[in-house]
Scaffold this active site. Structure first.
Site, PDB file in Angstrom:
ATOM      1  N   TRP A 111       0.813  -1.226   0.000  1.00  0.00           N
ATOM      2  CA  TRP A 111       0.000   0.000   0.000  1.00  0.00           C
ATOM      3  C   TRP A 111       0.841   1.269   0.000  1.00  0.00           C
ATOM      4  O   TRP A 111       0.409   2.298  -0.534  1.00  0.00           O
ATOM      5  CB  TRP A 111      -1.006  -0.008   1.157  1.00  0.00           C
ATOM      6  CG  TRP A 111      -2.063  -1.038   0.909  1.00  0.00           C
ATOM      7  CD1 TRP A 111      -2.250  -2.206   1.576  1.00  0.00           C
ATOM      8  CD2 TRP A 111      -3.047  -1.018  -0.148  1.00  0.00           C
ATOM      9  NE1 TRP A 111      -3.289  -2.907   1.014  1.00  0.00           N
ATOM     10  CE2 TRP A 111      -3.787  -2.210  -0.039  1.00  0.00           C
ATOM     11  CE3 TRP A 111      -3.361  -0.114  -1.167  1.00  0.00           C
ATOM     12  CZ2 TRP A 111      -4.837  -2.523  -0.915  1.00  0.00           C
ATOM     13  CZ3 TRP A 111      -4.404  -0.416  -2.035  1.00  0.00           C
ATOM     14  CH2 TRP A 111      -5.137  -1.607  -1.904  1.00  0.00           C
ATOM     15  N   ASP A 180      -2.009   6.396   6.316  1.00  0.00           N
ATOM     16  CA  ASP A 180      -3.056   5.590   5.694  1.00  0.00           C
ATOM     17  C   ASP A 180      -3.497   4.584   6.761  1.00  0.00           C
ATOM     18  O   ASP A 180      -2.785   3.634   7.065  1.00  0.00           O
ATOM     19  CB  ASP A 180      -2.485   4.872   4.464  1.00  0.00           C
ATOM     20  CG  ASP A 180      -3.489   3.909   3.822  1.00  0.00           C
ATOM     21  OD1 ASP A 180      -4.610   3.778   4.347  1.00  0.00           O
ATOM     22  OD2 ASP A 180      -3.135   3.298   2.792  1.00  0.00           O
ATOM     23  N   LYS A 204     -13.665  -1.598   6.233  1.00  0.00           N
ATOM     24  CA  LYS A 204     -13.039  -2.621   7.087  1.00  0.00           C
ATOM     25  C   LYS A 204     -13.588  -2.532   8.512  1.00  0.00           C
ATOM     26  O   LYS A 204     -14.254  -3.442   8.971  1.00  0.00           O
ATOM     27  CB  LYS A 204     -11.527  -2.464   7.064  1.00  0.00           C
ATOM     28  CG  LYS A 204     -10.952  -2.856   5.691  1.00  0.00           C
ATOM     29  CD  LYS A 204      -9.795  -2.019   5.321  1.00  0.00           C
ATOM     30  CE  LYS A 204      -9.402  -2.086   3.878  1.00  0.00           C
ATOM     31  NZ  LYS A 204      -9.042  -3.367   3.333  1.00  0.00           N
TER      32      LYS A 204
HETATM   33  N1  PMP Z   1      -4.698   1.354   1.959  1.00  0.00           N
HETATM   34  C1  PMP Z   1      -4.830   0.222   2.664  1.00  0.00           C
HETATM   35  C2  PMP Z   1      -3.964   0.000   3.865  1.00  0.00           C
HETATM   36  C3  PMP Z   1      -5.800  -0.717   2.305  1.00  0.00           C
HETATM   37  O1  PMP Z   1      -5.907  -1.848   3.026  1.00  0.00           O
HETATM   38  C4  PMP Z   1      -6.635  -0.456   1.192  1.00  0.00           C
HETATM   39  C5  PMP Z   1      -7.730  -1.402   0.758  1.00  0.00           C
HETATM   40  N2  PMP Z   1      -7.574  -2.724   1.004  1.00  0.00           N
HETATM   41  C6  PMP Z   1      -6.436   0.725   0.469  1.00  0.00           C
HETATM   42  C7  PMP Z   1      -5.476   1.613   0.889  1.00  0.00           C
HETATM   43  C8  PMP Z   1      -7.265   1.042  -0.753  1.00  0.00           C
HETATM   44  O2  PMP Z   1      -8.558   1.384  -0.378  1.00  0.00           O
HETATM   45  P1  PMP Z   1      -9.678   1.682  -1.468  1.00  0.00           P
HETATM   46  O3  PMP Z   1      -9.882   0.428  -2.256  1.00  0.00           O
HETATM   47  O4  PMP Z   1     -10.889   2.065  -0.679  1.00  0.00           O
HETATM   48  O5  PMP Z   1      -9.183   2.805  -2.328  1.00  0.00           O
END
Ligand code: PMP
Length: 370
Positions: A111, A180, A204
């Site tokens: 991420w 994040d 989540k």
């Molecule tokens: N950052 C993290 C730590 C995540 O776990 C996720 C989704 N699994 C995201 C960003 C991306 O989120 P989204 O699909 O809502 O853009």
């Protein structure tokens, strides 16, 4: 008790270990079901105007509960936006850096890589820590981090949902901290004041997909917000419009408000945090008790409270474990597409009973296959 044992009764709803969208509290689902039909106005939540007095009241209640549960002071704006955490990967560097700036990143996996891929389109990125050399197996200690001079901000990912590592405390940094927290916001007590900006997708621990929360210090915005931003990129305009510059994701906001009511009923963040610690210990202790058949992914000092990643001796056994789990009404246990292995997401709404069922399956499977 073996897989598919006749003494196991079929459940109506399965234990859902999926990484998101993930399981929601049953009470919230029932309230949402009723609200789709009618919120007391002769019309359902999917049909009510976001400019109505009803929805205005809902937004006030949502923000008030969010601030109270999170311990978020007036120094911060709380925004409920669209585009997911992924839009924030672009919006933050686009709106809050200027030509010639650079940012620091604490790179702990999938991420942060995605976030920096987008950030690099708008600013230059310095890796103050790069975990790729260790396979992202841990959260760095202070001695492993080398911040640059004059970074506009430091980006990190609080819970690495792809591999199951989590920062126990926010990193210390001179530059403003941007986090994040998509997979752990409101799953434990929150240190808001250590941060200048926190963002998190809702699907989540906070509700359903469709809403991304941004908590941002007003003085950080004032010092950094670029000129001539399109309205949907301009955090100040979004805050002034109370996240309703355009039509917001009304149903997702309704569901989040109900999830906050539920979190409050569980003792707030301290309550859900304590319960999540117990849940993680149940699953991790079962993994440890298999005598090395199942192994944790990630170093012991860095393990996440909400994302448990583990593997068996082979990909074929991982698959057999996940398939048997499904027969026992446990879904969503296959690992992240990039890392493989197994992953159990133990987000707020997953009950302790589900973790006990998973622990039993872990021990039973290791006993039969080990
Ligand atoms: N950052 C993290 C730590 C995540 O776990 C996720 C989704 N699994 C995201 C960003 C991306 O989120 P989204 O699909 O809502 O853009």
């Amino acid at each position: 008790m073996g897989a598919g044992s006749p003494t196991k009764k079929k459940k109506m709803r399965k234990w859902n270990f999926t990484a998101g969208p993930s399981t929601l509290p049953e009470g919230v689902l029932r309230v949402a079901q009723a609200a789709i039909w009618d919120v007391g106005l002769g019309a359902g939540i999917l049909e009510v105007s976001h400019r109505s007095a009803y929805f205005d009241g809902l937004m006030h209640e949502l923000e008030e509960k969010f601030r109270r549960l999170g311990g978020i002071s007036d120094a911060y704006d709380v925004l409920f936006l669209q585009g997911g955490a992924t839009l924030q990967f672009s919006q933050i560097p686009y709106a809050l850096t200027r030509p010639g700036d650079h940012i620091d990143c604490l790179h702990t996996g999938f991420w942060t890589r995605h976030a920096m891929r987008d950030a690099a389109r708008y600013t230059s990125v310095h890796y103050a820590y790069d975990g790729s050399k260790d396979g992202f197996d841990h959260i760095p200690e202070a001695g492993e981090i080398a911040y640059s001079e004059g970074a506009r901000y430091v980006h990190y990912c609080a819970n690495n949902s792809f591999l199951g590592t989590e920062w126990a405390h926010p990193p210390r940094a001179q530059a403003p901290l941007v986090a994040d927290m998509s997979s752990n916001l409101f799953s434990r007590l929150l240190d808001v004041d250590a941060h200048s900006l926190i963002f998190a997708s809702a699907q989540k621990n906070l509700g359903m997909a469709g809403c991304c929360v941004v908590i941002v210090r007003r003085d950080f915005l004032e010092a950094n917000l670029g000129p001539n931003l399109g309205s949907m990129f301009d955090y100040r305009r979004l805050a002034e419009a109370r996240s309703m510059l355009n039509t917001p994701p009304t149903f997702a906001l309704f569901v989040m408000k109900e999830v906050l009511v539920w979190i409050e009923s569980r003792g707030g963040l301290a309550g859900v945090g304590a319960e999540n610690r117990v849940k993680a210990a149940i699953v991790r202790e079962a993994i440890d008790a298999t005598g090395g058949f199942f192994c944790h992914i990630g170093r012991a000092d860095s393990r996440s409270q909400v994302t448990v990643c583990f593997r068996s001796p082979s990909a074929a056994l991982d698959e057999a474990f996940a398939a048997e789990a499904e027969a026992l009404d446990m879904i969503g246990l296959r690992g992240h597409r990039e890392t493989g292995g197994l992953r159990a997401s133990l987000f707020n709404a997953l009950p302790r009973e589900a973790c006990l069922a998973l622990a039993e399956h872990i021990l039973d499977f290791a006993c039969r296959m080990g």
